[in-house]
Design a protein around this motif. Structure first.
Motif, PDB file in Angstrom:
ATOM      1  N   SER A   1       0.830  -1.196   0.000  1.00 56.31           N
ATOM      2  CA  SER A   1       0.000   0.000   0.000  1.00 56.31           C
ATOM      3  C   SER A   1       0.867   1.250   0.000  1.00 56.31           C
ATOM      4  O   SER A   1       1.963   1.276   0.574  1.00 56.31           O
ATOM      5  N   SER A   2       0.378   2.309  -0.615  1.00 54.72           N
ATOM      6  CA  SER A   2       1.122   3.567  -0.628  1.00 54.72           C
ATOM      7  C   SER A   2       1.258   4.160   0.778  1.00 54.72           C
ATOM      8  O   SER A   2       2.070   5.069   0.989  1.00 54.72           O
ATOM      9  N   ASP A   3       0.500   3.646   1.727  1.00 55.95           N
ATOM     10  CA  ASP A   3       0.650   4.088   3.117  1.00 55.95           C
ATOM     11  C   ASP A   3       1.887   3.481   3.761  1.00 55.95           C
ATOM     12  O   ASP A   3       2.347   3.959   4.797  1.00 55.95           O
ATOM     13  N   ASP A   4       2.409   2.414   3.149  1.00 53.88           N
ATOM     14  CA  ASP A   4       3.589   1.727   3.678  1.00 53.88           C
ATOM     15  C   ASP A   4       4.839   2.538   3.340  1.00 53.88           C
ATOM     16  O   ASP A   4       5.034   2.923   2.189  1.00 53.88           O
ATOM     17  N   PRO A   5       5.699   2.820   4.321  1.00 55.37           N
ATOM     18  CA  PRO A   5       6.921   3.598   4.048  1.00 55.37           C
ATOM     19  C   PRO A   5       7.814   2.971   2.985  1.00 55.37           C
ATOM     20  O   PRO A   5       8.628   3.663   2.370  1.00 55.37           O
ATOM     21  N   LYS A   6       7.671   1.646   2.751  1.00 55.50           N
ATOM     22  CA  LYS A   6       8.508   0.975   1.755  1.00 55.50           C
ATOM     23  C   LYS A   6       7.964   1.131   0.338  1.00 55.50           C
ATOM     24  O   LYS A   6       8.643   0.808  -0.635  1.00 55.50           O
ATOM     25  N   SER A   7       6.750   1.622   0.197  1.00 52.42           N
ATOM     26  CA  SER A   7       6.146   1.757  -1.126  1.00 52.42           C
ATOM     27  C   SER A   7       6.815   2.873  -1.921  1.00 52.42           C
ATOM     28  O   SER A   7       7.042   3.969  -1.400  1.00 52.42           O
ATOM     29  N   PRO A   8       7.110   2.623  -3.200  1.00 51.22           N
ATOM     30  CA  PRO A   8       7.669   3.704  -4.025  1.00 51.22           C
ATOM     31  C   PRO A   8       6.689   4.844  -4.238  1.00 51.22           C
ATOM     32  O   PRO A   8       7.074   5.922  -4.665  1.00 51.22           O
ATOM     33  N   LEU A   9       5.393   4.606  -3.919  1.00 54.27           N
ATOM     34  CA  LEU A   9       4.392   5.649  -4.062  1.00 54.27           C
ATOM     35  C   LEU A   9       3.965   6.238  -2.721  1.00 54.27           C
ATOM     36  O   LEU A   9       3.007   6.998  -2.653  1.00 54.27           O
ATOM     37  N   ASN A  10       4.693   5.896  -1.654  1.00 52.20           N
ATOM     38  CA  ASN A  10       4.477   6.586  -0.392  1.00 52.20           C
ATOM     39  C   ASN A  10       4.857   8.056  -0.602  1.00 52.20           C
ATOM     40  O   ASN A  10       5.825   8.345  -1.317  1.00 52.20           O
ATOM     41  N   PRO A  11       4.107   8.998  -0.019  1.00 50.23           N
ATOM     42  CA  PRO A  11       4.407  10.417  -0.256  1.00 50.23           C
ATOM     43  C   PRO A  11       5.873  10.793  -0.070  1.00 50.23           C
ATOM     44  O   PRO A  11       6.391  11.640  -0.803  1.00 50.23           O
ATOM     45  N   ALA A  12       6.537  10.152   0.882  1.00 48.48           N
ATOM     46  CA  ALA A  12       7.945  10.477   1.124  1.00 48.48           C
ATOM     47  C   ALA A  12       8.860   9.951   0.020  1.00 48.48           C
ATOM     48  O   ALA A  12      10.013  10.382  -0.083  1.00 48.48           O
ATOM     49  N   ASN A  13       8.354   9.036  -0.817  1.00 49.51           N
ATOM     50  CA  ASN A  13       9.183   8.391  -1.834  1.00 49.51           C
ATOM     51  C   ASN A  13       8.824   8.766  -3.269  1.00 49.51           C
ATOM     52  O   ASN A  13       9.542   8.407  -4.205  1.00 49.51           O
ATOM     53  N   VAL A  14       7.689   9.445  -3.456  1.00 48.88           N
ATOM     54  CA  VAL A  14       7.204   9.708  -4.811  1.00 48.88           C
ATOM     55  C   VAL A  14       8.230  10.462  -5.653  1.00 48.88           C
ATOM     56  O   VAL A  14       8.456  10.126  -6.829  1.00 48.88           O
ATOM     57  N   ALA A  15       8.861  11.477  -5.097  1.00 47.77           N
ATOM     58  CA  ALA A  15       9.827  12.261  -5.885  1.00 47.77           C
ATOM     59  C   ALA A  15      10.978  11.384  -6.370  1.00 47.77           C
ATOM     60  O   ALA A  15      11.440  11.522  -7.510  1.00 47.77           O
ATOM     61  N   ASP A  16      11.446  10.481  -5.518  1.00 48.97           N
ATOM     62  CA  ASP A  16      12.525   9.588  -5.931  1.00 48.97           C
ATOM     63  C   ASP A  16      12.049   8.613  -7.007  1.00 48.97           C
ATOM     64  O   ASP A  16      12.801   8.268  -7.922  1.00 48.97           O
ATOM     65  N   THR A  17      10.804   8.173  -6.888  1.00 48.41           N
ATOM     66  CA  THR A  17      10.255   7.263  -7.898  1.00 48.41           C
ATOM     67  C   THR A  17      10.149   7.965  -9.243  1.00 48.41           C
ATOM     68  O   THR A  17      10.576   7.430 -10.272  1.00 48.41           O
ATOM     69  N   CYS A  18       9.610   9.173  -9.249  1.00 47.27           N
ATOM     70  CA  CYS A  18       9.521   9.932 -10.496  1.00 47.27           C
ATOM     71  C   CYS A  18      10.915  10.320 -10.987  1.00 47.27           C
ATOM     72  O   CYS A  18      11.152  10.437 -12.194  1.00 47.27           O
ATOM     73  N   GLY A  19      11.829  10.494 -10.033  1.00 47.97           N
ATOM     74  CA  GLY A  19      13.186  10.891 -10.378  1.00 47.97           C
ATOM     75  C   GLY A  19      13.966   9.835 -11.136  1.00 47.97           C
ATOM     76  O   GLY A  19      14.980  10.145 -11.762  1.00 47.97           O
ATOM     77  N   LYS A  20      13.494   8.586 -11.086  1.00 51.22           N
ATOM     78  CA  LYS A  20      14.175   7.546 -11.859  1.00 51.22           C
ATOM     79  C   LYS A  20      14.167   7.885 -13.338  1.00 51.22           C
ATOM     80  O   LYS A  20      15.084   7.525 -14.071  1.00 51.22           O
ATOM     81  N   CYS A  21      13.118   8.575 -13.785  1.00 56.29           N
ATOM     82  CA  CYS A  21      13.049   9.029 -15.180  1.00 56.29           C
ATOM     83  C   CYS A  21      13.269  10.534 -15.304  1.00 56.29           C
ATOM     84  O   CYS A  21      13.854  10.999 -16.275  1.00 56.29           O
ATOM     85  N   HIS A  22      12.779  11.277 -14.321  1.00 55.80           N
ATOM     86  CA  HIS A  22      12.793  12.728 -14.434  1.00 55.80           C
ATOM     87  C   HIS A  22      13.920  13.390 -13.651  1.00 55.80           C
ATOM     88  O   HIS A  22      13.978  14.619 -13.579  1.00 55.80           O
ATOM     89  N   GLY A  23      14.801  12.604 -13.056  1.00 63.78           N
ATOM     90  CA  GLY A  23      15.937  13.150 -12.338  1.00 63.78           C
ATOM     91  C   GLY A  23      17.070  13.518 -13.277  1.00 63.78           C
ATOM     92  O   GLY A  23      16.970  13.372 -14.503  1.00 63.78           O
ATOM     93  N   GLU A  24      18.174  13.949 -12.705  1.00 67.41           N
ATOM     94  CA  GLU A  24      19.308  14.437 -13.503  1.00 67.41           C
ATOM     95  C   GLU A  24      19.825  13.393 -14.487  1.00 67.41           C
ATOM     96  O   GLU A  24      20.255  13.721 -15.591  1.00 67.41           O
ATOM     97  N   HIS A  25      19.803  12.116 -14.076  1.00 64.97           N
ATOM     98  CA  HIS A  25      20.333  11.062 -14.945  1.00 64.97           C
ATOM     99  C   HIS A  25      19.232  10.122 -15.426  1.00 64.97           C
ATOM    100  O   HIS A  25      19.496   8.999 -15.841  1.00 64.97           O
ATOM    101  N   GLY A  26      17.991  10.588 -15.368  1.00 65.35           N
ATOM    102  CA  GLY A  26      16.866   9.741 -15.744  1.00 65.35           C
ATOM    103  C   GLY A  26      16.598   9.733 -17.234  1.00 65.35           C
ATOM    104  O   GLY A  26      17.110  10.552 -18.003  1.00 65.35           O
ATOM    105  N   GLU A  27      15.768   8.794 -17.625  1.00 71.44           N
ATOM    106  CA  GLU A  27      15.431   8.599 -19.032  1.00 71.44           C
ATOM    107  C   GLU A  27      14.817   9.843 -19.659  1.00 71.44           C
ATOM    108  O   GLU A  27      15.184  10.261 -20.759  1.00 71.44           O
ATOM    109  N   ALA A  28      13.860  10.455 -18.962  1.00 72.45           N
ATOM    110  CA  ALA A  28      13.189  11.636 -19.514  1.00 72.45           C
ATOM    111  C   ALA A  28      14.167  12.799 -19.648  1.00 72.45           C
ATOM    112  O   ALA A  28      14.124  13.561 -20.621  1.00 72.45           O
ATOM    113  N   HIS A  29      15.060  12.950 -18.672  1.00 72.82           N
ATOM    114  CA  HIS A  29      16.048  14.028 -18.733  1.00 72.82           C
ATOM    115  C   HIS A  29      17.011  13.809 -19.896  1.00 72.82           C
ATOM    116  O   HIS A  29      17.378  14.746 -20.608  1.00 72.82           O
ATOM    117  N   ASP A  30      17.401  12.560 -20.127  1.00 71.22           N
ATOM    118  CA  ASP A  30      18.363  12.252 -21.180  1.00 71.22           C
ATOM    119  C   ASP A  30      17.845  12.603 -22.564  1.00 71.22           C
ATOM    120  O   ASP A  30      18.619  12.906 -23.466  1.00 71.22           O
TER     121      ASP A  30
END
Length: 204
Positions: free
Chosen positions: A74-103
């Motif tokens: 569940s996204s309520d679980d701290p281990k979930s990639p969609l937990n509010p504390a983790n969403v930016a890192d999850t999106c960052g896999k593509c939208h971060g400095e070295h992510g697919e979308a950035h490239d």
């Protein structure tokens, strides 16, 4: 599946081709449409479909954001990639400095870094229900910002009620969101400025 949101399901619920024995490896192809057909329909209209038709979307596309199917929590679980504390890192896999979308030069240069410096990220990380990427951009139905129905379209994000600022409509309409500035950086702290010190309670 133990401990996941799919724990109560049987193998053939997700692998319908495995309902006979023996079966070939090709029969084990999973599907999420049995329960999540609406998500497939929505995703097919979004930028994340990468031009795929709904029939061509596969569970691997879902796993990019939700994590491995056998261990989705569940996204309520701290281990979930969609937990509010983790969403930016999850999106960052593509939208971060070295992510697919950035490239490939998609969108802003460093939206994740800008967001992480904002008051919104601090609130989300502290568990104070701060907005995350999907709060403003949507999830399965993310559209290009030039699309009239896009949550990121300037005409839509100019509505303070859509951004949780209904009590501050006047200043909201006057700030960077309305004026065309970068909403990722709202409330960003300059890098050379330390975080504010906690306010000490007054002596009784």
């Amino acid at each position: 599946l133990t401990g996941s949101v799919h724990e109560a399901f049987g193998c053939i619920d997700c692998h319908p081709g495995a309902d006979h024995v023996p079966h070939e490896k090709a029969d084990l192809s999973p599907t999420c449409t049995g329960c999540h057909d609406d998500a497939y329909t929505d995703l097919a209209t979004s930028v994340h479909a990468h031009g795929k038709a709904e029939k061509d979307i596969v569970p691997k596309d879902c796993e990019r954001c939700h994590g491995a199917a056998h261990s989705i929590v569940s996204s309520d679980d701290p281990k979930s990639p969609l937990n509010p504390a983790n969403v930016a890192d999850t999106c960052g896999k593509c939208h971060g400095e070295h992510g697919e979308a950035h490239d490939v030069g998609f969108g802003r240069a460093l939206p994740i870094a800008a967001y992480k410096a904002s008051v919104h990220a601090r609130a989300a990380g502290d568990g104070r229900h701060g907005p995350v990427c999907s709060s403003c951009h949507g999830s399965h139905t993310i559209l290009p910002p030039e699309e009239p129905k896009s949550a990121g379209n300037a005409h839509n994000r100019a509505d303070p009620r859509a951004q949780g600022h209904d009590k501050n409509a006047a200043p909201y309409k006057a700030n960077t969101h309305r004026a065309g500035g970068d909403p990722h950086q709202r409330g960003a702290r300059p890098p050379d400025r330390p975080p504010p010190r906690p306010t000490r309670a007054a002596a009784p």
